[in-house]
Design an enzyme around this catalytic site. Structure first.
Site, PDB file in Angstrom:
ATOM      1  N   ALA A 124       9.387  -3.987  28.904  1.00 33.93           N
ATOM      2  CA  ALA A 124       8.268  -4.089  28.557  1.00 33.93           C
ATOM      3  C   ALA A 124       7.201  -2.516  28.663  1.00 33.93           C
ATOM      4  CB  ALA A 124       7.325  -5.189  29.107  1.00 33.93           C
TER       5      ALA A 124
ATOM      6  N   ARG B  71       5.470   8.485  29.468  1.00 30.30           N
ATOM      7  CA  ARG B  71       5.744  10.052  29.811  1.00 30.30           C
ATOM      8  C   ARG B  71       6.465  10.422  28.726  1.00 30.30           C
ATOM      9  NH1 ARG B  71       8.056   8.895  35.791  1.00 30.30           N
ATOM     10  NH2 ARG B  71       7.948   6.714  34.793  1.00 30.30           N
TER      11      ARG B  71
ATOM     12  N   ASP C 190      15.881   1.463  30.918  1.00 26.03           N
ATOM     13  CA  ASP C 190      16.064   2.980  30.665  1.00 26.03           C
ATOM     14  C   ASP C 190      16.920   3.591  31.465  1.00 26.03           C
ATOM     15  OD1 ASP C 190      14.776   2.665  32.966  1.00 26.03           O
ATOM     16  OD2 ASP C 190      13.129   3.983  32.556  1.00 26.03           O
TER      17      ASP C 190
HETATM   18  C1  UD1 Z   1      12.073   2.199  38.782  1.00 26.46           C
HETATM   19  C2  UD1 Z   1      12.106   1.492  40.161  1.00 26.46           C
HETATM   20  C3  UD1 Z   1      12.460   2.655  41.359  1.00 26.46           C
HETATM   21  C4  UD1 Z   1      13.865   3.112  40.860  1.00 26.46           C
HETATM   22  C5  UD1 Z   1      13.748   3.545  39.270  1.00 26.46           C
HETATM   23  C6  UD1 Z   1      14.936   3.890  38.622  1.00 26.46           C
HETATM   24  C7  UD1 Z   1      10.192  -0.039  40.537  1.00 26.46           C
HETATM   25  C8  UD1 Z   1       8.949  -0.506  41.012  1.00 26.46           C
HETATM   26  N1  UD1 Z   1      10.913   0.990  40.730  1.00 26.46           N
HETATM   27  O1  UD1 Z   1      10.730   3.076  38.876  1.00 26.46           O
HETATM   28  O2  UD1 Z   1      12.716   2.068  42.671  1.00 26.46           O
HETATM   29  O3  UD1 Z   1      14.339   4.163  41.394  1.00 26.46           O
HETATM   30  O4  UD1 Z   1      13.197   2.431  38.495  1.00 26.46           O
HETATM   31  O5  UD1 Z   1      14.870   4.573  37.615  1.00 26.46           O
HETATM   32  O6  UD1 Z   1      10.942  -0.957  39.808  1.00 26.46           O
HETATM   33  N2  UD1 Z   1       8.897  -2.584  33.172  1.00 26.46           N
HETATM   34  C9  UD1 Z   1       8.308  -3.771  32.840  1.00 26.46           C
HETATM   35  N3  UD1 Z   1       6.906  -4.192  32.651  1.00 26.46           N
HETATM   36  C10 UD1 Z   1       6.056  -3.617  33.427  1.00 26.46           C
HETATM   37  C11 UD1 Z   1       6.474  -2.452  34.294  1.00 26.46           C
HETATM   38  C12 UD1 Z   1       7.838  -1.857  33.912  1.00 26.46           C
HETATM   39  O7  UD1 Z   1       8.955  -4.332  31.821  1.00 26.46           O
HETATM   40  O8  UD1 Z   1       5.141  -3.946  33.646  1.00 26.46           O
HETATM   41  C13 UD1 Z   1      10.065  -1.916  33.109  1.00 26.46           C
HETATM   42  C14 UD1 Z   1      10.219  -0.718  32.174  1.00 26.46           C
HETATM   43  O9  UD1 Z   1      10.123  -0.715  30.856  1.00 26.46           O
HETATM   44  C15 UD1 Z   1      11.175   0.002  32.985  1.00 26.46           C
HETATM   45  C16 UD1 Z   1      11.446  -0.718  34.096  1.00 26.46           C
HETATM   46  O10 UD1 Z   1      10.705  -2.075  34.107  1.00 26.46           O
HETATM   47  O11 UD1 Z   1      12.555  -0.468  32.193  1.00 26.46           O
HETATM   48  C17 UD1 Z   1      10.969   0.054  35.348  1.00 26.46           C
HETATM   49  O12 UD1 Z   1       9.972   0.590  35.139  1.00 26.46           O
HETATM   50  P1  UD1 Z   1       9.452   2.068  35.329  1.00 26.46           P
HETATM   51  O13 UD1 Z   1       7.809   2.235  35.131  1.00 26.46           O
HETATM   52  O14 UD1 Z   1      10.416   2.864  34.376  1.00 26.46           O
HETATM   53  O15 UD1 Z   1       9.650   2.232  36.967  1.00 26.46           O
HETATM   54  P2  UD1 Z   1      10.280   3.485  37.604  1.00 26.46           P
HETATM   55  O16 UD1 Z   1       9.008   4.261  38.133  1.00 26.46           O
HETATM   56  O17 UD1 Z   1      10.997   4.486  36.610  1.00 26.46           O
HETATM   57 CA    CA Z   2      12.137   4.196  34.622  1.00 32.50          CA
END
Ligand code: UD1
Ligand code: CA
Length: 498
Positions: free
Chosen positions: A19, A24, A114
């Site tokens: 979601a 970025r 991702d």
């Molecule tokens: C996240 C992890 C991090 C890990 C990294 C690996 C968390 C807090 N951190 O960081 O420890 O090393 O992935 O790539 O999870 N998403 C939602 N809803 C939200 C927020 C995020 O569905 O409200 C989903 C995003 O689409 C994504 C995933 O959760 O697929 C992770 O979110 P993202 O913001 O990409 O976290 P990272 O900072 O990459």
């Molecule tokens: Ca990520």
């Protein structure tokens, strides 16, 4: 026994967190829909989880939800999209997903949307280890050279996983840790529900982090574990377009390595791109600058390239395709295409047939050993076997409103620069004279001549272009002919003056 060998599903549910905004990427396309190697980011993650054969697959959608839902319906119609109204963090997303499937109990795979390089083997090993150890939660980790931006895995002196700390919340000591969180977890559904309800947002981003679940379970005295990926590339996320390009390159390297080890010649791996969805048989040759996309299959001994794109094509044994662009075309065994041709959907080339240079083909069946060698448009047609289509022939298929069909029989000879105005049939063994405009059927074995007779206006250049190099050349030729006694004694008579 690995989960792949059991008949029972290895996990009760797969939850994909997809979601997030993907800010970025700086894109109007939701992040998980960006493509590499023939699949979206989301498609790769679902493919990696597919061998688990989970009864339920939930995809959390939010940013760009309509587009993500449409894509999901196309690639994984059984997966259930669940809306996360506000993107309050990955932990919130996981909680929303689990509350949408209240009946799910037992092991659940949680995976970031991702992580396109995640392999099925890695996911399967994570789940197997989780089940073997009887943990409440097991996290996939990797030792990487550059952990920048990623969550760090905090272990105690005995090497037990204790917490996951996001970089922006980490101490200097924690930042020095090079074991990172891949964003792939297996947890017991009940344990996840319990702890996800308790996570806060007391961190630098003010988000609910799924990663906080781990420390909460540790505090509760529940068993947790970590499994290191064999290949650190497996866990790499994709947050911007620089990373997207890097992941694409890594994925392609993997695909090409596997092909080469299986017996495919890849002349230049740097400029050859093969989708994960394509199949190339041993002893095929991929020349530089070749792109093999979608559901394309290439049979043994075929040579493709240089500089050729095949999208959803079938290339038969020993066929060759040189500097051409082809989509939804079937290129039969020993057939040859190119250089510089364009095969559009519905082109079907039988064994040994030929599409030569600068030919555009669409919705056409070309029979065995038939040739369309040069500069031709052939559309909406059936061509029999052993026929030859002369240079610059046009299959005139479109009257401005409707498309019409042309049938060319076996062993037909279409003269150069013929217009075949459809609907029209040229019978077996017939010929058409060069430059003909064929508007009526040609019976088998006939020679169709459909052009105006030639008229020579004698002496025209001498009279109308007097003194020009052409006139001088003509005069010299006439004098020479007269001297040799072969020319006419008097000046040729003009037919008419224009
Ligand atoms: C996240 C992890 C991090 C890990 C990294 C690996 C968390 C807090 N951190 O960081 O420890 O090393 O992935 O790539 O999870 N998403 C939602 N809803 C939200 C927020 C995020 O569905 O409200 C989903 C995003 O689409 C994504 C995933 O959760 O697929 C992770 O979110 P993202 O913001 O990409 O976290 P990272 O900072 O990459
Ligand atoms: Ca990520």
């Amino acid at each position: 026994m690995t989960p792949q060998e059991t008949s029972e599903p290895a996990v009760a549910a797969v939850v994909v967190l997809a979601a997030g905004q993907g800010t970025r990427m700086r894109s109007s396309t939701p992040k998980v829909l960006h493509e590499l190697g023939g699949r979206s980011l989301l498609g790769h993650v679902l493919a990696a989880a597919a061998p688990l054969r989970a009864g339920t697959t939930v995809v959390v959608v939010g940013a760009g939800r309509t587009a993500v839902e449409e894509h999901l319906a196309a690639i994984a119609p059984d997966a259930v999209p669940v809306l996360q109204e506000e993107q309050l963090g990955s932990g919130h997303a996981a909680a929303v997903a689990l509350s949408a499937v209240p009946d799910v109990e037992g092991p659940v795979l949680l995976v970031n949307g991702d992580a396109p390089l995640l392999r099925a083997e890695t996911v399967t090993r994570l789940v197997a280890e989780h089940l073997r150890a009887g943990s409440a939660l097991t996290v996939l980790t990797a030792a990487v050279d550059d952990p920048t931006g990623l969550g760090r895995i905090v272990r105690d002196d005995d090497g037990r996983v204790r917490a996951i700390v996001e970089e922006r919340d980490a101490t200097d000591a924690e930042r020095a840790i090079r074991e990172i969180n891949a964003g792939v977890y297996v947890g017991d559904a009940a344990a996840l529900r319990r702890t996800l309800a308790r996570i806060g947002a007391d961190n630098d981003q003010g988000e609910q982090y799924v990663t906080d679940v781990l420390a909460l379970l540790v505090a509760d005295g529940e068993p947790v574990g970590g499994v290191r990926a064999d290949d650190p590339d497996d866990v790499l996320g994709c947050n911007d377009r620089v990373e997207l390009a890097a992941r694409r390159r890594t994925l392609n390297d993997r695909v090409l390595e596997e092909l080469m080890r299986s017996g495919v010649t890849v002349v230049d791996p740097q400029t050859t791109w093969v989708d994960v969805t394509a199949e190339v048989a041993p002893d095929a040759v991929l020349q530089p600058g070749t792109q093999v996309q979608g559901a394309t299959t290439i049979a043994a001994g075929a040579v493709v390239g240089p500089d050729t794109t095949l999208l959803d094509c079938e290339v038969g044994e020993g066929a060759s395709v040189v500097r051409s662009h082809c989509q939804l075309a079937v290129i039969g065994a020993e057939a040859t295409v190119g250089p510089f041709s364009y095969l559009r959907p519905g082109t079907r080339l039988s064994r040994g047939s030929k599409i030569g240079a600068f030919v555009e083909a669409k919705n056409v069946e070309v029979g065995e050993d038939s040739k369309v060698p040069h500069l031709t448009y052939v559309g909406d047609a059936t061509i029999g076997r052993g026929a030859n289509i002369g240079a610059a022939t046009v299959f005139v298929n479109y009257d401005g409103v409707e498309k019409h069909h042309t049938t060319v029989g076996d062993h037909v000879r279409i003269g150069s620069d013929t217009m075949l105005v459809a609907p029209v049939t040229v019978g077996d063994g017939a010929y058409t004279a060069a430059g003909s405009v064929i508007t009526a059927d040609v019976p088998p074995g006939a020679m169709a001549v459909a052009r105006s007779p030639q008229r020579n206006v004698a002496g025209w250049v001498r009279r109308r272009r007097a003194g020009s190099p052409a006139a001088k050349a003509a005069e010299a030729a006439e004098n020479e002919a007269a001297a040799a006694g072969t020319g006419r004694s008097e000046a040729p008579r003009a037919d008419t003056e224009q």
